[in-house]
Design a protein around this motif. Structure first.
Motif, short mmCIF file in Angstrom:
data_model
loop_
_atom_site.label_atom_id
_atom_site.label_comp_id
_atom_site.label_asym_id
_atom_site.label_seq_id
_atom_site.Cartn_x
_atom_site.Cartn_y
_atom_site.Cartn_z
N HIS A 181 0.82 -1.22 0.00
CA HIS A 181 0.00 0.00 0.00
C HIS A 181 0.85 1.27 0.00
O HIS A 181 0.30 2.37 -0.05
N GLU A 182 2.17 1.10 0.10
CA GLU A 182 3.06 2.26 0.08
C GLU A 182 3.03 2.93 -1.30
O GLU A 182 3.40 2.33 -2.31
N GLU A 183 2.55 4.17 -1.34
CA GLU A 183 2.36 4.87 -2.61
C GLU A 183 3.65 5.06 -3.40
O GLU A 183 3.65 5.03 -4.63
N ARG A 184 4.77 5.24 -2.71
CA ARG A 184 6.03 5.54 -3.39
C ARG A 184 6.56 4.34 -4.20
O ARG A 184 7.44 4.52 -5.03
N ILE A 185 6.07 3.12 -3.93
CA ILE A 185 6.53 1.97 -4.70
C ILE A 185 5.43 1.44 -5.64
O ILE A 185 5.58 0.38 -6.23
N GLN A 186 4.32 2.19 -5.73
CA GLN A 186 3.23 1.76 -6.60
C GLN A 186 3.63 1.60 -8.07
O GLN A 186 3.19 0.65 -8.72
N PRO A 187 4.48 2.52 -8.65
CA PRO A 187 4.88 2.33 -10.04
C PRO A 187 5.53 0.97 -10.30
O PRO A 187 5.25 0.32 -11.31
N PHE A 188 6.37 0.53 -9.36
CA PHE A 188 7.01 -0.78 -9.49
C PHE A 188 5.98 -1.90 -9.40
O PHE A 188 6.00 -2.85 -10.19
N LEU A 189 5.07 -1.79 -8.42
CA LEU A 189 4.07 -2.83 -8.21
C LEU A 189 3.11 -2.93 -9.40
O LEU A 189 2.67 -4.02 -9.76
N GLU A 190 2.79 -1.78 -10.00
CA GLU A 190 1.88 -1.79 -11.14
C GLU A 190 2.54 -2.41 -12.37
O GLU A 190 1.87 -3.01 -13.21
N THR A 191 3.87 -2.27 -12.46
CA THR A 191 4.60 -2.90 -13.57
C THR A 191 4.61 -4.41 -13.41
O THR A 191 4.47 -5.15 -14.38
N TYR A 192 4.75 -4.85 -12.17
CA TYR A 192 4.74 -6.28 -11.87
C TYR A 192 3.55 -6.55 -10.94
O TYR A 192 3.70 -6.64 -9.72
N SER A 193 2.38 -6.65 -11.54
CA SER A 193 1.13 -6.72 -10.76
C SER A 193 1.08 -7.92 -9.83
O SER A 193 0.40 -7.89 -8.79
N PHE A 194 1.82 -8.98 -10.17
CA PHE A 194 1.81 -10.17 -9.30
C PHE A 194 2.45 -9.86 -7.94
O PHE A 194 2.29 -10.63 -6.99
N SER A 195 3.18 -8.73 -7.83
CA SER A 195 3.83 -8.36 -6.57
C SER A 195 2.82 -8.16 -5.45
O SER A 195 3.14 -8.37 -4.28
N TYR A 196 1.60 -7.74 -5.81
CA TYR A 196 0.56 -7.51 -4.80
C TYR A 196 0.23 -8.81 -4.05
O TYR A 196 -0.23 -8.78 -2.91
N TYR A 197 0.45 -9.94 -4.71
CA TYR A 197 0.16 -11.24 -4.09
C TYR A 197 1.44 -11.90 -3.56
O TYR A 197 1.41 -12.57 -2.52
#
Length: 219
Positions: A181-197
């Motif tokens: 949920h950390e906004e500053r790393i959202q660009p990375f997480l959105e690039t690799y959406s599987f990171s959320y899981y």
């Protein structure tokens, strides 16, 4: 009530119960030197004040976690708390001194709850996801369970250690979600959406394995 909201409430209640299992011991130790007629007053006053203070601190923590990178830092610290849950020996509880007056007993309960409840505050704030109503609802539901049922919960924990591991897993899951949920790393997480899981899963596996290795190495 939607499934996500229900799961958040259940996680908060689970966190409160697992991390608040020592509360009954704290209350018993704080009140043990009081006359019988004053013990109930001390329990009610001390617990009531502790609940109010904890709700206030958790609400403050919810807002603090909105500051950049604090979700990430809070998540990492919660991983440490989950690890400690598996490896601690509970000596801090035995250091609680009993009061000889109603005021002393109430003060001991509130102060001990503040000191020992920091992990609880951080975990609940993270699990609430910024929803204050979840903080209040979770605490109001779980505190009576903790106060009146934690002796039973503690006995179950001693008899079935798997409960401790489930609790640590819940904390690790919350930590993983806080990190994602950390906004500053959202660009990375959105690039690799599987990171959320993957990140919450990695935190659970890491905490449980690290705790298990630590416990087996100290035997």
């Amino acid at each position: 009530m939607d499934l996500e909201l229900l799961s958040q409430i259940l996680i908060i209640i689970g966190i409160d119960i697992v991390l608040g299992g020592d509360n009954a011991i704290v209350i018993a130790l704080a009140c043990r030197n009081l006359p019988v007629d004053k013990r109930n007053k001390a329990i009610l006053l001390g617990t009531g004040l502790a609940i109010i203070v904890r709700i206030a601190l958790t609400i403050i923590a919810v807002y603090l976690l909105m500051i950049p990178f604090l979700q990430l830092v809070g998540g990492l610290f919660l991983i440490y708390i989950a690890y400690n849950l598996l490896t601690e020996d509970g000596d801090d509880v035995n250091k609680i001194r009993g009061g000889t007056t109603l005021f002393q007993a109430v003060r001991t309960i509130v102060v001990a709850d503040l000191v020992m409840g920091f992990d609880n505050v951080l975990a609940v704030a993270g699990a609430a996801g910024g929803k204050i109503i979840l903080v209040v609802a979770g605490l109001l539901i779980s505190i009576p369970i903790i106060v009146w049922g934690s002796k039973i919960i503690l006995k179950f924990m001693e008899r079935f250690p798997i409960i401790i591991y489930i609790g640590a897993g819940i904390l690790a899951l919350t930590a993983g979600k806080m990190i994602t949920h950390e906004e500053r790393i959202q660009p990375f997480l959105e690039t690799y959406s599987f990171s959320y899981y993957i990140i919450p899963l990695i935190t659970i596996v890491f905490v449980l394995l690290a705790g298990l290795i630590k416990k087996t190495s100290t035997k």
